[in-house]
Design a protein around this motif. Structure first.
Motif, PDB file in Angstrom:
ATOM      1  N   ILE A  13       0.834  -1.193   0.000  1.00 33.32           N
ATOM      2  CA  ILE A  13       0.000   0.000   0.000  1.00 33.32           C
ATOM      3  C   ILE A  13       0.873   1.250   0.000  1.00 33.32           C
ATOM      4  N   GLY A  14       1.968   1.218   0.752  1.00 33.41           N
ATOM      5  CA  GLY A  14       2.886   2.340   0.752  1.00 33.41           C
ATOM      6  C   GLY A  14       3.445   2.611  -0.627  1.00 33.41           C
ATOM      7  N   ALA A  15       3.785   1.554  -1.361  1.00 38.82           N
ATOM      8  CA  ALA A  15       4.305   1.715  -2.727  1.00 38.82           C
ATOM      9  C   ALA A  15       3.229   2.264  -3.658  1.00 38.82           C
ATOM     10  N   LEU A  16       2.011   1.775  -3.520  1.00 37.69           N
ATOM     11  CA  LEU A  16       0.927   2.245  -4.378  1.00 37.69           C
ATOM     12  C   LEU A  16       0.560   3.701  -4.089  1.00 37.69           C
ATOM     13  N   GLU A  17       0.817   4.146  -2.876  1.00 37.70           N
ATOM     14  CA  GLU A  17       0.510   5.529  -2.510  1.00 37.70           C
ATOM     15  C   GLU A  17       1.661   6.481  -2.816  1.00 37.70           C
ATOM     16  N   THR A  18       2.776   5.951  -3.347  1.00 40.51           N
ATOM     17  CA  THR A  18       3.885   6.792  -3.779  1.00 40.51           C
ATOM     18  C   THR A  18       3.466   7.601  -4.996  1.00 40.51           C
ATOM     19  N   LYS A  19       3.574   8.913  -4.921  1.00 42.55           N
ATOM     20  CA  LYS A  19       3.139   9.763  -6.024  1.00 42.55           C
ATOM     21  C   LYS A  19       4.021   9.545  -7.252  1.00 42.55           C
ATOM     22  N   THR A  20       3.384   9.446  -8.407  1.00 41.50           N
ATOM     23  CA  THR A  20       4.101   9.264  -9.663  1.00 41.50           C
ATOM     24  C   THR A  20       4.598  10.608 -10.181  1.00 41.50           C
ATOM     25  N   ARG A  21       5.850  10.645 -10.598  1.00 40.53           N
ATOM     26  CA  ARG A  21       6.429  11.864 -11.178  1.00 40.53           C
ATOM     27  C   ARG A  21       6.524  11.722 -12.684  1.00 40.53           C
ATOM     28  N   ASP A  22       6.627  12.843 -13.376  1.00 36.12           N
ATOM     29  CA  ASP A  22       6.759  12.806 -14.835  1.00 36.12           C
ATOM     30  C   ASP A  22       7.939  11.951 -15.279  1.00 36.12           C
ATOM     31  N   THR A  23       9.004  11.975 -14.510  1.00 32.99           N
ATOM     32  CA  THR A  23      10.217  11.255 -14.895  1.00 32.99           C
ATOM     33  C   THR A  23      10.141   9.754 -14.617  1.00 32.99           C
ATOM     34  N   ASP A  24       9.094   9.321 -13.922  1.00 32.55           N
ATOM     35  CA  ASP A  24       8.979   7.915 -13.552  1.00 32.55           C
ATOM     36  C   ASP A  24       8.378   7.050 -14.653  1.00 32.55           C
ATOM     37  N   PHE A  25       7.716   7.679 -15.616  1.00 32.09           N
ATOM     38  CA  PHE A  25       6.893   6.900 -16.526  1.00 32.09           C
ATOM     39  C   PHE A  25       6.902   7.544 -17.906  1.00 32.09           C
TER      40      PHE A  25
END
Length: 234
Positions: free
Chosen positions: A217-229
């Motif tokens: 759940i902690g990983a899923l709640e990590t905000k996605t950044r433009d540089t991540d994807f």
């Protein structure tokens, strides 16, 4: 849009539209809003209950809405975070949950299927597949954590790095699902299994699930950044 029906104490969340030609059940923002609204409705009920997630037609869910993504690339991080919220919601839902995988479950659709407690799959038609490797699409932090947490390690490696399509018997052998059924009995089998678990519903069950899936759940709640994807880029 998704809709909810009920068989006794078992809620059935159908990922597709009621009374219309079955579609691909892709993760369009409006579709995700409808999923959350349906889960709100179910969670707001009283008494013993369980949830079965299913669909009709060719697709359980065909994953991310690629057409919408390419038209809204500036909103991609927020879109992916919203996608993650569906997985988190199901993983910690305060009643027993079962996926009745009645058709193709691709990409995010496959991830949704393994976000419930148990998985049943049609044995004669439909594939569980993670095609991201062939689409030059990286997995987000949350997606990678989900797949590595919910699938046996070697199955996760093969599914994520080869894009293999697992039919029902192969998915059972690989530990992706716990049972298979023919098409006519799939939903009734899932409902029957869910009926045995309705008394477990409640805040305590939700807390147990959160303790089991805490790191995920902690990983899923990590905000996605433009540089991540970087969608579709080499």
């Amino acid at each position: 849009m998704p809709y909810v029906s009920r068989e006794g104490d078992v809620f059935v969340l159908n990922l597709g539209a009621e009374g219309e030609q079955a579609g691909e059940n892709r993760f369009h923002p409006d579709w995700m809003d409808a999923i959350h609204a349906s889960l709100d409705e179910i969670e707001g009920s009283e008494g013993p209950a369980a949830l079965v997630v299913t669909s009709t037609g060719k697709f359980f869910s065909n994953g991310l809405d690629v057409e919408w993504i390419f038209g809204h690339l500036d909103q991609l991080p927020e879109y992916l975070d919203r996608t993650h919220s569906i997985f988190s919601r199901l993983l910690t839902f305060p009643m027993p949950t079962i996926s009745a995988i009645s058709g193709h479950a691709f990409g995010a659709g496959a991830m949704l299927a393994i976000s419930t407690d148990l998985q049943l799959m049609r044995e004669d038609q439909g594939f569980f597949c993670l095609p991201e490797v062939d689409l030059n699409m990286p997995f987000t932090v949350g997606m990678s954590a989900l797949l590595n947490s919910r699938l046996p390690k070697q199955t996760a490696i093969e599914a994520m790095t080869t894009g293999r399509r697992f039919g029902g018997p192969d998915a059972l052998a690989a530990g992706i699902v716990q049972a298979t059924s023919d098409a006519t009995a799939l939903l009734s089998s899932a409902v029957s299994r869910a009926e045995q678990l309705t008394s477990k519903r409640g805040a305590n069950l939700g807390g147990i699930k959160r303790s089991i899936h805490g790191d995920l759940i902690g990983a899923l709640e990590t905000k996605t950044r433009d540089t991540d994807f970087a969608f579709g880029q080499q």
